[in-house]
Motif scaffolding. Structure first.
Motif, PDB file in Angstrom:
ATOM      1  N   UNK A  57       0.919  -1.404   0.059  1.00 51.96           N
ATOM      2  CA  UNK A  57      -0.037   0.048   0.114  1.00 51.96           C
ATOM      3  C   UNK A  57       0.818   1.118   0.073  1.00 51.96           C
ATOM      4  N   UNK A  58       0.706   2.245  -1.107  1.00 52.45           N
ATOM      5  CA  UNK A  58       1.977   3.277  -1.142  1.00 52.45           C
ATOM      6  C   UNK A  58       1.368   4.275  -0.024  1.00 52.45           C
ATOM      7  N   UNK A  59       0.257   4.486   0.462  1.00 52.63           N
ATOM      8  CA  UNK A  59       0.069   5.379   1.806  1.00 52.63           C
ATOM      9  C   UNK A  59       0.714   4.765   2.954  1.00 52.63           C
ATOM     10  N   UNK A  60       0.568   3.655   3.405  1.00 52.63           N
ATOM     11  CA  UNK A  60       1.124   3.009   4.440  1.00 52.63           C
ATOM     12  C   UNK A  60       2.689   2.767   4.084  1.00 52.63           C
ATOM     13  N   UNK A  61       3.144   2.769   3.182  1.00 58.53           N
ATOM     14  CA  UNK A  61       4.636   2.570   2.796  1.00 58.53           C
ATOM     15  C   UNK A  61       5.617   3.917   2.989  1.00 58.53           C
ATOM     16  N   UNK A  62       4.780   4.996   2.685  1.00 56.43           N
ATOM     17  CA  UNK A  62       5.444   6.397   2.493  1.00 56.43           C
ATOM     18  C   UNK A  62       5.018   7.362   3.910  1.00 56.43           C
ATOM     19  N   UNK A  63       3.865   7.100   4.343  1.00 55.04           N
ATOM     20  CA  UNK A  63       3.207   8.245   5.167  1.00 55.04           C
ATOM     21  C   UNK A  63       2.835   7.649   6.516  1.00 55.04           C
ATOM     22  N   UNK A 110     -14.532  -7.131  -1.991  1.00 49.95           N
ATOM     23  CA  UNK A 110     -14.917  -8.380  -1.521  1.00 49.95           C
ATOM     24  C   UNK A 110     -14.312  -9.428  -2.080  1.00 49.95           C
ATOM     25  N   UNK A 111     -13.399  -9.199  -3.157  1.00 54.42           N
ATOM     26  CA  UNK A 111     -12.483 -10.043  -3.604  1.00 54.42           C
ATOM     27  C   UNK A 111     -11.818 -11.140  -2.749  1.00 54.42           C
ATOM     28  N   UNK A 112     -11.585 -10.411  -1.340  1.00 58.38           N
ATOM     29  CA  UNK A 112     -10.470 -11.067  -0.440  1.00 58.38           C
ATOM     30  C   UNK A 112     -11.320 -12.509   0.080  1.00 58.38           C
ATOM     31  N   UNK A 171      -6.420  -9.206  -5.270  1.00 60.67           N
ATOM     32  CA  UNK A 171      -7.164  -9.463  -3.809  1.00 60.67           C
ATOM     33  C   UNK A 171      -6.250  -9.907  -2.929  1.00 60.67           C
ATOM     34  N   UNK A 172      -5.339 -10.402  -3.120  1.00 60.34           N
ATOM     35  CA  UNK A 172      -4.176 -11.118  -2.215  1.00 60.34           C
ATOM     36  C   UNK A 172      -3.576  -9.887  -1.702  1.00 60.34           C
ATOM     37  N   UNK A 173      -3.307  -8.700  -2.629  1.00 59.66           N
ATOM     38  CA  UNK A 173      -2.512  -7.499  -2.184  1.00 59.66           C
ATOM     39  C   UNK A 173      -3.533  -6.805  -1.453  1.00 59.66           C
ATOM     40  N   UNK A 174      -4.885  -6.705  -1.506  1.00 59.44           N
ATOM     41  CA  UNK A 174      -5.657  -6.056  -0.744  1.00 59.44           C
ATOM     42  C   UNK A 174      -5.912  -6.415   0.823  1.00 59.44           C
TER      43      UNK A 174
END
Length: 287
Positions: A79-85, A101-103, A125-128
Motif C-alpha cells: 500500500x503506497x500510503x502505508x509505505x510512505x506516510x 469483497x474479492x478477499x 485481492x491477495x494484495x488487498x
C-alpha cells in the motif's frame, strides 16, 4: 471536535466521499496522482495534493486530520500510503480503508458476510488482504479506530453498464451460476461517512446492494432503459478466448455479498438497493 478528513485517492469513490463530507461541514483534503488534476481540483474548491506513492506527503499538506480514508489500490510493493506516510497516518484518530469483497475468493455463488474467512485467489485481492493487515497493524500501534469497507463492483454516473450499451460493447455472457454484487458510488460514500462517525475499535463492513445478479441481466435492463435491442447471450466457452486476462479473472469467481451488518449496525439505508434503481436514476439524470 475538529472534523478534518484526508482522502488518499480523489478518484471516482474518493471524490464522492469528499462531496458528501463537505456537504456535512467537514474540512476535506486529499491526493491525486498528477499536479494537473490537483490544480483542477483546487480550482473546484477541493484542497488537493500530488501523491504518486514514491515519497511521503509533507506534514503541512497532511494537515493533522482527525479522519483518514484510503481508496488507493495496493501493488506488488504494498500500500503506497502505508509505505510512505505511516508516521503521518498514525496521528489520525479514525482510519478508513476501502478494500474489496474479492478477499473472500470464490464461493460458487454462495453468500459471504464479514465473518467469512478470506481466501483470495487473485493477486490483486491477495494484495488487498495484505493491505488490510497493514492498516490493522498501524491502527493497533497508534491506538486509532480502523474501519475496513469491503466493496464489490462500484458503478455510478459516467461509469456504468449504460456506457457500454451506448458504445455497443456490452456483451451478455452466459456462465451458469455466475453472479456479481455491486454498489452505487453514492451508497458507498454514505456508508463511509456513517462509518467515520463511529470511532470505536476495528470493524469490517460489506458495502454491497441487496441484489447480486449476472451481468447478462444487468445489460438487458440497461438496454430496456435506453430503448436498445438486447444483445444475444454468448456462451462462456465462446466468449472466454476473446476476453482480456483481467476480464476472465472476474468471471473466475462467483459470490453473493451480504450487507445485513451494514444496515443493522450502521443504520445505512441504501438509496439504490438494486442495480435497477441505480441505473434508472443515472439514465434519468443523463436525459
Amino acid at each position: 471536535m475538529t472534523r478534518r478528513l484526508f482522502i488518499f485517492g480523489l478518484g471516482f469513490s474518493g471524490l464522492e466521499i469528499a462531496k458528501l463530507a463537505r456537504a456535512d461541514g467537514w474540512t476535506v483534503a486529499g491526493t491525486c496522482t498528477t499536479e494537473e488534476k490537483a490544480r483542477r481540483l483546487r480550482e473546484a474548491g477541493i484542497e488537493a495534493h500530488r501523491f504518486d506513492g514514491t515519497a511521503a506527503l509533507s506534514a503541512d499538506a497532511f494537515g493533522e486530520p482527525s479522519h483518514v480514508v484510503c481508496t488507493i489500490a495496493p501493488g506488488s510493493e504494498g500500500d503506497p500510503a502505508l509505505r510512505t506516510c505511516r508516521e503521518l497516518l498514525g496521528q489520525a484518530r479514525w482510519l478508513g480503508y476501502l478494500s474489496t469483497t474479492g478477499v473472500y475468493g470464490d464461493h460458487e455463488g454462495g453468500w459471504v458476510d464479514e465473518t467469512t474467512t478470506p481466501l483470495p485467489t487473485q493477486p490483486r485481492s491477495q494484495q488487498r488482504l495484505a493491505a488490510e493487515q497493514g492498516w490493522r497493524a498501524l491502527a493497533a500501534g497508534a491506538g486509532a479506530s480502523l474501519h475496513i469497507l469491503r466493496l464489490p463492483g462500484i458503478y455510478g454516473p459516467g461509469r456504468s453498464t449504460l456506457e457500454r450499451v451506448r458504445a455497443g460493447t456490452a456483451q451478455r455472457i452466459d456462465k451458469p451460476g455466475q453472479v456479481f454484487s455491486r454498489i452505487h458510488v453514492e451508497d458507498l460514500a454514505a456508508s463511509a461517512m456513517k462509518a467515520a462517525a463511529r470511532e470505536t475499535g476495528t470493524e469490517i463492513w460489506n458495502v454491497a446492494d441487496d441484489l447480486p445478479a449476472s451481468n447478462a441481466d444487468v445489460i438487458a435492463y440497461a438496454c430496456e432503459l435506453l430503448g436498445r435491442p438486447v444483445p444475444p447471450v454468448v456462451p462462456w466457452e465462446e466468449a472466454a478466448p476473446t476476453m482480456s486476462a483481467m476480464a476472465r479473472s472476474f468471471y473466475s469467481e462467483s459470490r453473493r455479498v451480504r450487507n445485513d451488518k451494514l444496515k443493522r449496525e450502521l443504520g445505512v439505508v441504501l438509496r439504490y438497493p438494486t442495480y435497477r434503481e441505480g441505473l434508472k436514476a443515472i439514465a434519468a439524470a443523463e436525459g
